[in-house]
Structures are given as structure tokens and as C-alpha cells.
Design a protein around this motif. Structure first.
Motif, PDB file in Angstrom:
ATOM      1  N   PHE A 109      46.067 -30.825 128.881  1.00 38.12           N
ATOM      2  CA  PHE A 109      45.294 -31.097 130.102  1.00 38.12           C
ATOM      3  C   PHE A 109      46.215 -31.072 131.327  1.00 38.12           C
ATOM      4  N   ALA A 110      47.383 -31.700 131.198  1.00 31.62           N
ATOM      5  CA  ALA A 110      48.318 -31.779 132.337  1.00 31.62           C
ATOM      6  C   ALA A 110      48.852 -30.387 132.683  1.00 31.62           C
ATOM      7  N   PHE A 111      49.164 -29.593 131.670  1.00 35.15           N
ATOM      8  CA  PHE A 111      49.649 -28.236 131.944  1.00 35.15           C
ATOM      9  C   PHE A 111      48.584 -27.417 132.682  1.00 35.15           C
ATOM     10  N   LYS A 112      47.320 -27.522 132.221  1.00 34.17           N
ATOM     11  CA  LYS A 112      46.239 -26.756 132.881  1.00 34.17           C
ATOM     12  C   LYS A 112      46.115 -27.189 134.330  1.00 34.17           C
ATOM     13  N   LEU A 113      46.202 -28.504 134.561  1.00 32.09           N
ATOM     14  CA  LEU A 113      46.064 -28.980 135.946  1.00 32.09           C
ATOM     15  C   LEU A 113      47.241 -28.508 136.801  1.00 32.09           C
ATOM     16  N   ALA A 114      48.452 -28.583 136.239  1.00 32.84           N
ATOM     17  CA  ALA A 114      49.629 -28.118 136.988  1.00 32.84           C
ATOM     18  C   ALA A 114      49.491 -26.628 137.286  1.00 32.84           C
ATOM     19  N   GLN A 115      48.976 -25.885 136.343  1.00 33.54           N
ATOM     20  CA  GLN A 115      48.811 -24.432 136.508  1.00 33.54           C
ATOM     21  C   GLN A 115      47.845 -24.100 137.649  1.00 33.54           C
ATOM     22  N   SER A 116      46.902 -25.018 137.912  1.00 28.68           N
ATOM     23  CA  SER A 116      45.892 -24.755 138.948  1.00 28.68           C
ATOM     24  C   SER A 116      46.412 -25.103 140.352  1.00 28.68           C
ATOM     25  N   ARG A 117      47.605 -25.692 140.442  1.00 32.19           N
ATOM     26  CA  ARG A 117      48.125 -26.098 141.751  1.00 32.19           C
ATOM     27  C   ARG A 117      49.176 -25.103 142.250  1.00 32.19           C
ATOM     28  N   PRO A 118      49.353 -25.004 143.560  1.00 33.95           N
ATOM     29  CA  PRO A 118      50.248 -23.976 144.094  1.00 33.95           C
ATOM     30  C   PRO A 118      51.669 -24.034 143.534  1.00 33.95           C
ATOM     31  N   ARG A 119      52.205 -25.244 143.365  1.00 34.62           N
ATOM     32  CA  ARG A 119      53.621 -25.327 142.957  1.00 34.62           C
ATOM     33  C   ARG A 119      53.816 -25.185 141.442  1.00 34.62           C
ATOM     34  N   LYS A 120      52.752 -25.362 140.678  1.00 37.48           N
ATOM     35  CA  LYS A 120      52.791 -25.189 139.206  1.00 37.48           C
ATOM     36  C   LYS A 120      54.013 -25.880 138.580  1.00 37.48           C
ATOM     37  N   HIS A 121      54.123 -27.160 138.835  1.00 33.09           N
ATOM     38  CA  HIS A 121      55.302 -27.896 138.372  1.00 33.09           C
ATOM     39  C   HIS A 121      54.851 -29.164 137.651  1.00 33.09           C
ATOM     40  N   GLU A 131      52.667 -22.374 125.761  1.00 33.88           N
ATOM     41  CA  GLU A 131      51.387 -21.729 126.129  1.00 33.88           C
ATOM     42  C   GLU A 131      51.273 -21.531 127.641  1.00 33.88           C
ATOM     43  N   PHE A 132      52.184 -22.136 128.408  1.00 33.27           N
ATOM     44  CA  PHE A 132      52.072 -22.100 129.878  1.00 33.27           C
ATOM     45  C   PHE A 132      53.397 -21.634 130.501  1.00 33.27           C
ATOM     46  N   PRO A 133      53.782 -20.377 130.250  1.00 36.00           N
ATOM     47  CA  PRO A 133      55.102 -19.928 130.735  1.00 36.00           C
ATOM     48  C   PRO A 133      55.216 -19.935 132.248  1.00 36.00           C
ATOM     49  N   ASP A 134      54.085 -19.923 132.969  1.00 34.64           N
ATOM     50  CA  ASP A 134      54.149 -19.915 134.436  1.00 34.64           C
ATOM     51  C   ASP A 134      54.291 -21.319 135.039  1.00 34.64           C
ATOM     52  N   VAL A 135      54.262 -22.343 134.196  1.00 32.68           N
ATOM     53  CA  VAL A 135      54.414 -23.711 134.729  1.00 32.68           C
ATOM     54  C   VAL A 135      55.874 -24.156 134.559  1.00 32.68           C
ATOM     55  N   LYS A 136      56.488 -24.531 135.681  1.00 29.19           N
ATOM     56  CA  LYS A 136      57.879 -25.026 135.625  1.00 29.19           C
ATOM     57  C   LYS A 136      57.842 -26.481 135.126  1.00 29.19           C
ATOM     58  N   THR A 137      58.802 -26.840 134.323  1.00 27.23           N
ATOM     59  CA  THR A 137      58.798 -28.206 133.788  1.00 27.23           C
ATOM     60  C   THR A 137      60.142 -28.878 134.009  1.00 27.23           C
ATOM     61  N   ASP A 138      60.101 -30.197 134.044  1.00 28.41           N
ATOM     62  CA  ASP A 138      61.325 -30.978 133.919  1.00 28.41           C
ATOM     63  C   ASP A 138      60.969 -32.319 133.294  1.00 28.41           C
ATOM     64  N   LYS A 151      63.217 -38.551 146.565  1.00 28.99           N
ATOM     65  CA  LYS A 151      62.991 -37.102 146.636  1.00 28.99           C
ATOM     66  C   LYS A 151      61.534 -36.769 146.311  1.00 28.99           C
ATOM     67  N   PRO A 152      60.604 -37.314 147.088  1.00 24.49           N
ATOM     68  CA  PRO A 152      59.189 -37.137 146.732  1.00 24.49           C
ATOM     69  C   PRO A 152      58.774 -35.673 146.659  1.00 24.49           C
ATOM     70  N   GLN A 153      59.429 -34.831 147.463  1.00 27.30           N
ATOM     71  CA  GLN A 153      59.039 -33.414 147.530  1.00 27.30           C
ATOM     72  C   GLN A 153      59.364 -32.648 146.248  1.00 27.30           C
ATOM     73  N   THR A 154      60.151 -33.245 145.338  1.00 24.66           N
ATOM     74  CA  THR A 154      60.519 -32.528 144.110  1.00 24.66           C
ATOM     75  C   THR A 154      59.488 -32.744 142.997  1.00 24.66           C
ATOM     76  N   LEU A 155      58.458 -33.549 143.287  1.00 24.42           N
ATOM     77  CA  LEU A 155      57.453 -33.837 142.250  1.00 24.42           C
ATOM     78  C   LEU A 155      56.123 -33.196 142.609  1.00 24.42           C
ATOM     79  N   ASP A 156      55.370 -32.824 141.571  1.00 24.44           N
ATOM     80  CA  ASP A 156      54.054 -32.222 141.794  1.00 24.44           C
ATOM     81  C   ASP A 156      53.055 -32.919 140.854  1.00 24.44           C
ATOM     82  N   VAL A 157      53.031 -32.516 139.584  1.00 24.77           N
ATOM     83  CA  VAL A 157      52.179 -33.193 138.597  1.00 24.77           C
ATOM     84  C   VAL A 157      53.097 -33.938 137.633  1.00 24.77           C
ATOM     85  N   ILE A 158      52.686 -35.156 137.289  1.00 26.77           N
ATOM     86  CA  ILE A 158      53.463 -35.998 136.364  1.00 26.77           C
ATOM     87  C   ILE A 158      52.557 -36.355 135.193  1.00 26.77           C
TER      88      ILE A 158
END
Ligand code: GGG
Length: 354
Positions: free
Chosen positions: A171-183, A210-217, A231-238
Motif C-alpha cells: 500500500f505504501a509503495f503504491k501511494l509513494a508511486q502516485s506522488r511526484p517525488r516517489k520516495h 515490484e516498484f523499481p521507480d520508487v526510491k527507498t531509504d 531535514k524535512p525536505q528529504t522525506l516524502d512517504v514514511i
């Protein structure tokens, strides 16, 4: 005309005030927009109801709720009932009983709102926290033995299932994928907690394939709090566990300006059961009855509810009206203003009209 049946459960404290404001705004929006209608049924389930009847949800209550398209929930928590009784009596039976396993908590600095962060702006703080909402630390497993004796024992067992972990990560990957930063940032505590948290880490990287276009950390939960502040700007979806994400999302709401702003959607993504929409704040008994509760979190969650119901355009309109209201500086005291709940509600209604 599309008609949606909404179960309104105001609950405790300021829950009654913000849900009433939310119903006003939603009815206004439906009448202006046309094409859909919302019919609300109110359920009086609250701590006062519990003290009178001995239960929060009466027999057959969940069966009744199943017939609704969505649940619009206020808050639970009372000075008259122990917190673990009220939480397990009302909010958790609905969230867990309806398998609302994906708890979505956006946090963003709205126009005109001042973040306590030096660098907290709409550009730097725009996150979505995904809280696993069905198991983990909230599995309800444990017990107490030898009560009152020196050897008294208590256990609180976190349960993590592969199925539960996999579905929240997907679910989290799909949501991250739908956002501009995909992170997507995975938050656990797998250095100290070497079983459940390690399962979380392993399954995350399996699903990531399954989500090669989503960057992860990946961050440990303690470390991510400093990153949220510095560093708030370094986060997108958690994505994080039930308890970790609950704590992080309160911090996120405060950093975005106030706990009175943060919305949440308790989603059953498969739509086998109704989903539940609520502000993340609780019953706030200290300000109850004063007419100053911030209704923005409830309006924002109402916008999320409309999107979930398939009325995305209406949801967007409501979000625009909310942003115009904050931009105009119509703030309740938690945001540094002196507007009342009614002032904010009227302002949002006026912006909807315009
Ligand atoms: N509207 C949110 C609410 O009422 N929360 C009550 C509460 O105590 N929640 C704790 C939790 O869900 O972990």
C-alpha cells in the motif's frame, strides 16, 4: 443523484464540535456541487454512553455500521473512563473489526500557517505517514498475573504477520508511486527488536522489487525524528508500525503547525468494509465546550472521505476552500489566532460559495 450513507460518530470531547462543523461543511459542499448527496446517521457512542449503558458499541452495532459507505469519526477519550477502556471500546473495534489496515496521515504546511521549524514551509514539509493499523503493538495480546503482589507480571506482545507487513508495504509503495517525488522511507527499530522489525525490513525489500521507480531509504525510528526536524525536505512517504507511526504523526502534525490540522483515513483498501475518517487529535477535554476547537483536521479528513467515495473533484474543492481559509489567517487559538470553530466553518463555507 449519487447518494452516500455516512455514519457520524462524534464520540467524546471536542469530537462532537468538530464533527458538527464537518457535517455543516459537507452538506454545504454537496448542495453547491450537485450530483451527489450525503445522508448522515448519527451514533451517540461515547464515554458518557458507555457510563450509562456499560458498552460503547451496542450488540449488532458493527453489523449496522457495515451498511454505510463511510464512517466520520470525532474522538474518543474521557476523564471519566480509563484510556485503555475507551480506546478498546470504540475506535479499535471499528478499525480492527473492519480491517482498516492502512492508516493514511498526510502532514503539510498549509498556506499562511507557521511551522515551528526554521525551514518549515509547504515546499519542505509535505509528507504522508502510513501507519499499519491492524496489528503490531496494537494486537491486544498480553496479560497480567499475580496482581498486586511483588512478583506481579505484565506482558504486551506485538504480533507482526508476513501477510500484514506485506500488505501495508505494498500500500505504501503504491501511494509513494502516485506522488511526484516517489520516495518511500521505511521506519523500524530493527537493531534492538530483532524479530518483528527484521521481518518488516526483509519484506519491505521484497516488495520494493515490484516498484523499481520508487526510491527507498531506511531509518530507525529514533533517527527519523531528528530528520523530520532538521531535514524535512528529504522525506516524502514514511511507512511504520502501528505505534511508531502514531507517535511520528503527532510530531508531523505539530511540525506542520498544530495537532488541530492533522487528518487521518483508516482505509480498508479492498472495500470489503467501510473506511473511517477522523482528525488525528483526541477529545481535548481542556478546550471542550469553549467553541475554539480547530475544525481544519476534520475538514481535511472530510476531503479525504470524498475522494475515497469517488467524489475527488468535490474533495479538491473542499481542500482549496480550507487553504484559502488558512491563507486568510482565520485561525483558532492553537494556530495563534482568536477565531472560533464557527468562524473557521463559516469561512470555509464562504470560500466554497465563491
Ligand atoms: N480522533 C483520534 C482519536 O480519538 N484518538 C484517540 C486515541 O487515543 N488514539 C490512540 C491511538 O489510536 O493510537
Amino acid at each position: 443523484m449519487r447518494e452516500y450513507k455516512i455514519a457520524a460518530i462524534p464520540g467524546d470531547g471536542i469530537g462532537t464540535e468538530v464533527i458538527s462543523a464537518g457535517v455543516t461543511v459537507l452538506n454545504k459542499l454537496a448542495s453547491l456541487q450537485g450530483g451527489f448527496k450525503l445522508s448522515f446517521e448519527h451514533f451517540p457512542w461515547s464515554s458518557d454512553y458507555f457510563l450509562e449503558h456499560g458498552h460503547y458499541i451496542p450488540e449488532g452495532g458493527l453489523e449496522k455500521l457495515k451498511q454505510f459507505d463511510a464512517i466520520f469519526f470525532g474522538a474518543v477519550g474521557s476523564t471519566k473512563v480509563a484510556d485503555h477502556i475507551s480506546l478498546w471500546g470504540l475506535r479499535l473495534p471499528i478499525a480492527q473489526g473492519f480491517d482498516q489496515y492502512a492508516n493514511v496521515r498526510p502532514a503539510r504546511v498549509l498556506p499562511g500557517v507557521k511551522s515551528p521549524l526554521r525551514n518549515g514551509t509547504a515546499e519542505t514539509l509535505d509528507w504522508v505517514i502510513i501507519r499499519e493499523n491492524s496489528e503490531g503493538e496494537y494486537s491486544g495480546h498480553g496479560g497480567r498475573a499475580h496482581r498486586g503482589l511483588p512478583i506481579e507480571t505484565a506482558t504486551e506482545v506485538s504480533i507482526f504477520t508476513r501477510a500484514g507487513v506485506e500488505r501495508i508495504h505494498r500500500f505504501a509503495f503504491k501511494l509513494a508511486q502516485s506522488r511526484p517525488r516517489k520516495h518511500l522511507t521505511l521506519v523500524t527499530k530493527s537493531n534492538a527488536q530483532r524479530f518483528g522489525m527484521v521481518l518488516w525490513d526483509e519484506v519491505f525489500y521484497e516488495v520494493a522489487k515490484e516498484f523499481p521507480d520508487v526510491k527507498t531509504d531506511r531509518e530507525l525510528v529514533d533517527a527519523v525524528t531528528t530528520r523530520m526536524v532538521l531535514k524535512p525536505q528529504t522525506l516524502d512517504v514514511i511507512v511504520a508500525t502501528n505505534l511508531h507511526a502514531d507517535i511520528l504523526s503527532d510530531l508531523a502534525a505539530a511540525l506542520s503547525g498544530s495537532l488541530g490540522i492533522g487528518p487521518t483515513a483508516n482505509l480498508n483498501p479492498e472495500r470489503s468494509f467501510p473506511s473511517m475518517f477522523e482528525p488525528i487529535h483526541g477529545s481535548a477535554f481542556d478546550i471542550m465546550g469553549k467553541g475554539v476547537a480547530n475544525p481544519i483536521a476534520t475538514f481535511w479528513t472530510a476531503s479525504m472521505m470524498l475522494e475515497h467515495l469517488g467524489e475527488a473533484e468535490a474533495g479538491r474543492k473542499l481542500m482549496v476552500a480550507i487553504e484559502k481559509t488558512t491563507e486568510a489567517g482565520v485561525f483558532t487559538p492553537d494556530l495563534g489566532g482568536n477565531a472560533t470553530t464557527a468562524d473557521v466553518t463559516n469561512a470555509v463555507c464562504r470560500f466554497l460559495e465563491s
